[in-house]
Design a protein around this motif. Structure first.
Motif, PDB file in Angstrom:
ATOM      1  N   SER A   1       0.844  -1.201   0.000  1.00 11.40           N
ATOM      2  CA  SER A   1       0.000   0.000   0.000  1.00 11.40           C
ATOM      3  C   SER A   1       0.872   1.241   0.000  1.00 11.40           C
ATOM      4  O   SER A   1       2.073   1.192   0.308  1.00 11.40           O
ATOM      5  N   LEU A   2       0.264   2.370  -0.346  1.00 14.38           N
ATOM      6  CA  LEU A   2       0.980   3.634  -0.315  1.00 14.38           C
ATOM      7  C   LEU A   2       1.468   3.939   1.093  1.00 14.38           C
ATOM      8  O   LEU A   2       2.608   4.390   1.279  1.00 14.38           O
ATOM      9  N   ALA A   3       0.631   3.700   2.084  1.00 17.35           N
ATOM     10  CA  ALA A   3       1.031   3.975   3.468  1.00 17.35           C
ATOM     11  C   ALA A   3       2.268   3.178   3.854  1.00 17.35           C
ATOM     12  O   ALA A   3       3.193   3.710   4.486  1.00 17.35           O
ATOM     13  N   GLU A   4       2.320   1.908   3.456  1.00 22.54           N
ATOM     14  CA  GLU A   4       3.487   1.080   3.768  1.00 22.54           C
ATOM     15  C   GLU A   4       4.726   1.573   3.038  1.00 22.54           C
ATOM     16  O   GLU A   4       5.833   1.604   3.601  1.00 22.54           O
ATOM     17  N   ALA A   5       4.553   1.980   1.778  1.00 23.02           N
ATOM     18  CA  ALA A   5       5.687   2.510   1.019  1.00 23.02           C
ATOM     19  C   ALA A   5       6.208   3.800   1.650  1.00 23.02           C
ATOM     20  O   ALA A   5       7.425   4.019   1.722  1.00 23.02           O
ATOM     21  N   MET A   6       5.300   4.629   2.120  1.00 28.55           N
ATOM     22  CA  MET A   6       5.716   5.883   2.746  1.00 28.55           C
ATOM     23  C   MET A   6       6.413   5.640   4.069  1.00 28.55           C
ATOM     24  O   MET A   6       7.415   6.289   4.397  1.00 28.55           O
ATOM     25  N   GLN A   7       5.924   4.705   4.846  1.00 34.23           N
ATOM     26  CA  GLN A   7       6.576   4.379   6.107  1.00 34.23           C
ATOM     27  C   GLN A   7       8.001   3.884   5.852  1.00 34.23           C
ATOM     28  O   GLN A   7       8.943   4.268   6.564  1.00 34.23           O
ATOM     29  N   ALA A   8       8.169   3.043   4.829  1.00 35.59           N
ATOM     30  CA  ALA A   8       9.511   2.546   4.498  1.00 35.59           C
ATOM     31  C   ALA A   8      10.418   3.685   4.040  1.00 35.59           C
ATOM     32  O   ALA A   8      11.605   3.739   4.397  1.00 35.59           O
TER      33      ALA A   8
ATOM     34  N   GLN B   1      19.452  14.180  14.871  1.00 37.51           N
ATOM     35  CA  GLN B   1      18.514  13.357  15.615  1.00 37.51           C
ATOM     36  C   GLN B   1      17.137  13.351  14.972  1.00 37.51           C
ATOM     37  O   GLN B   1      16.719  14.313  14.338  1.00 37.51           O
ATOM     38  N   ARG B   2      16.424  12.269  15.207  1.00 33.21           N
ATOM     39  CA  ARG B   2      15.073  12.102  14.684  1.00 33.21           C
ATOM     40  C   ARG B   2      14.148  13.245  15.106  1.00 33.21           C
ATOM     41  O   ARG B   2      13.259  13.636  14.361  1.00 33.21           O
ATOM     42  N   ASP B   3      14.376  13.793  16.321  1.00 33.53           N
ATOM     43  CA  ASP B   3      13.478  14.840  16.806  1.00 33.53           C
ATOM     44  C   ASP B   3      13.691  16.180  16.100  1.00 33.53           C
ATOM     45  O   ASP B   3      13.032  17.170  16.426  1.00 33.53           O
ATOM     46  N   ARG B   4      14.582  16.215  15.116  1.00 34.15           N
ATOM     47  CA  ARG B   4      14.737  17.405  14.278  1.00 34.15           C
ATOM     48  C   ARG B   4      14.117  17.202  12.895  1.00 34.15           C
ATOM     49  O   ARG B   4      14.335  18.015  11.991  1.00 34.15           O
ATOM     50  N   LEU B   5      13.362  16.133  12.718  1.00 33.68           N
ATOM     51  CA  LEU B   5      12.731  15.849  11.437  1.00 33.68           C
ATOM     52  C   LEU B   5      11.225  16.114  11.497  1.00 33.68           C
ATOM     53  O   LEU B   5      10.569  15.811  12.494  1.00 33.68           O
ATOM     54  N   ILE B   6      10.708  16.662  10.407  1.00 35.55           N
ATOM     55  CA  ILE B   6       9.280  16.909  10.216  1.00 35.55           C
ATOM     56  C   ILE B   6       8.878  16.180   8.942  1.00 35.55           C
ATOM     57  O   ILE B   6       9.533  16.326   7.909  1.00 35.55           O
ATOM     58  N   ALA B   7       7.835  15.390   9.010  1.00 30.07           N
ATOM     59  CA  ALA B   7       7.400  14.604   7.850  1.00 30.07           C
ATOM     60  C   ALA B   7       6.432  15.402   6.985  1.00 30.07           C
ATOM     61  O   ALA B   7       5.481  15.991   7.490  1.00 30.07           O
ATOM     62  N   ASP B   8       6.687  15.402   5.688  1.00 35.88           N
ATOM     63  CA  ASP B   8       5.774  15.997   4.701  1.00 35.88           C
ATOM     64  C   ASP B   8       5.326  14.863   3.782  1.00 35.88           C
ATOM     65  O   ASP B   8       6.141  14.291   3.056  1.00 35.88           O
ATOM     66  N   PRO B   9       4.035  14.509   3.792  1.00 31.02           N
ATOM     67  CA  PRO B   9       3.567  13.388   2.962  1.00 31.02           C
ATOM     68  C   PRO B   9       3.713  13.598   1.466  1.00 31.02           C
ATOM     69  O   PRO B   9       3.590  12.649   0.698  1.00 31.02           O
TER      70      PRO B   9
ATOM     71  N   CYS C   1       2.771   8.412   8.000  1.00 26.14           N
ATOM     72  CA  CYS C   1       3.905   9.147   8.546  1.00 26.14           C
ATOM     73  C   CYS C   1       4.454   8.438   9.774  1.00 26.14           C
ATOM     74  O   CYS C   1       3.716   7.712  10.458  1.00 26.14           O
ATOM     75  N   PRO C   2       5.734   8.624  10.084  1.00 25.88           N
ATOM     76  CA  PRO C   2       6.321   7.935  11.232  1.00 25.88           C
ATOM     77  C   PRO C   2       5.604   8.283  12.530  1.00 25.88           C
ATOM     78  O   PRO C   2       5.273   9.452  12.767  1.00 25.88           O
ATOM     79  N   PRO C   3       5.334   7.311  13.377  1.00 31.50           N
ATOM     80  CA  PRO C   3       4.641   7.571  14.639  1.00 31.50           C
ATOM     81  C   PRO C   3       5.367   8.626  15.478  1.00 31.50           C
ATOM     82  O   PRO C   3       6.593   8.571  15.637  1.00 31.50           O
ATOM     83  N   GLY C   4       4.615   9.586  15.975  1.00 33.04           N
ATOM     84  CA  GLY C   4       5.188  10.586  16.856  1.00 33.04           C
ATOM     85  C   GLY C   4       5.943  11.701  16.179  1.00 33.04           C
ATOM     86  O   GLY C   4       6.470  12.593  16.849  1.00 33.04           O
ATOM     87  N   MET C   5       6.030  11.696  14.845  1.00 38.40           N
ATOM     88  CA  MET C   5       6.760  12.746  14.140  1.00 38.40           C
ATOM     89  C   MET C   5       5.791  13.847  13.720  1.00 38.40           C
ATOM     90  O   MET C   5       4.684  13.559  13.270  1.00 38.40           O
TER      91      MET C   5
END
Length: 283
Positions: free
Chosen positions: A158-165, A180-188, A210-214
């Motif tokens: 699925s698209l969601a799985e591809a995006m998570q990867a 660090q991960r906490d400096r990243l912002i996800a844009d779909p 999108c990654p959990p918690g991001m």
């Protein structure tokens, strides 16, 4: 519903992301962007538009010197620098104190822009286009907006799985460079390599891709996903944009990258009051 994040910025107050949505005003200094190409190219036009967006309540300005619309001609590093650097210098000379994001996938442009006062990198390749980009971000201790734009087919169901990867790869690249991960912002990446149906399915279930918690940036402003549905041109898509902005907020979005700052800001304030209640001082 909204996760809470504090994202450090160099030499200024951090970004506080949570219930209160932030509005990122688009400042394209290009001759060929899909919606406003040429309207703000040149220092004086860009300065005037920046002042307008600030007056309308922008929280962040996003400056871009190369169009990423389908069919746009690539721009060389020096040409992009020639477009964005005078604008950055002028805004800082004007005393503009908002966080400025540099919309680029070129490490040298990002490096020069940060040294001129930008404090966020907005990378449409999600750190996967040039390995040096994550190193530049880590060196300057700036956050990165990592956009999903996966052009090659994947084995994901699925698209969601591809995006998570995809985002897992972006996180790995960042951490390997010391960012660090906490400096990243996800844009779909609405509109980037996605069908009309996929764009709306993504909007309907934003956090699943999108990654959990991001924290999540939503960038739907005036895009073809609205135009194809409504049969209208880019400058006729304000109502459709506002609808996607509100829906994106209700589904967990934090930052909204828009052309029309005031209208989207007002819509977000109403959505916030609906979800969490109006500010106590208003009664």
């Amino acid at each position: 519903m909204h996760s809470t994040h504090t994202i450090a910025l160099p030499n200024r107050s951090p970004l506080i992301l949570g219930r209160t949505a932030l509005v990122m005003g688009i400042l394209n200094v290009t001759p060929d962007s899909f919606s406003d190409g040429g309207r703000h190219a040149g220092v004086e036009l860009a300065r005037a538009h920046a002042r307008q967006m600030i007056a309308e309540g922008a929280d962040i300005l996003d400056i871009g010197g190369e169009s990423t619309r389908p069919g746009a001609a690539p721009v060389g590093v020096q040409e992009e620098l020639d477009r964005v650097m005078p604008v950055l210098d002028a805004l800082r000379a004007d005393g503009v104190d908002l966080p400025i994001s540099i919309d680029t996938y070129k490490p040298l442009v990002a490096d020069q822009a940060i040294q001129a006062g930008a404090s966020i990198i907005n990378d449409v390749h999600g750190l996967q286009g040039a390995p040096e980009m994550a190193e530049i971000a880590a060196l300057h201790k700036v956050p990165v907006i990592a956009m999903h734009w996966q052009r090659a087919a994947t084995e994901a169901a699925s698209l969601a799985e591809a995006m998570q990867a995809y985002f897992t790869d972006s996180i790995a690249i960042a951490e390997a460079a010391g960012l660090q991960r906490d400096r990243l912002i996800a844009d779909p990446g609405f509109g980037f390599g996605k069908s009309l149906a996929e764009n709306y399915a993504l909007l309907n279930d934003l956090t699943a891709a999108c990654p959990p918690g991001m924290p999540i940036l939503v960038g739907t402003s005036r895009k073809s996903m609205i135009g194809k549905l409504l049969g209208n041109q880019a400058d006729e898509r304000l109502a459709g944009t506002i609808a996607t902005t509100v829906l994106g907020y209700l589904r967990g979005g934090h930052i909204f990258r828009v052309h029309d700052v005031r209208a989207n800001r007002d819509a977000l304030r109403v959505a916030e009051a609906t979800l969490y209640g109006p500010p106590a001082q208003l009664g």
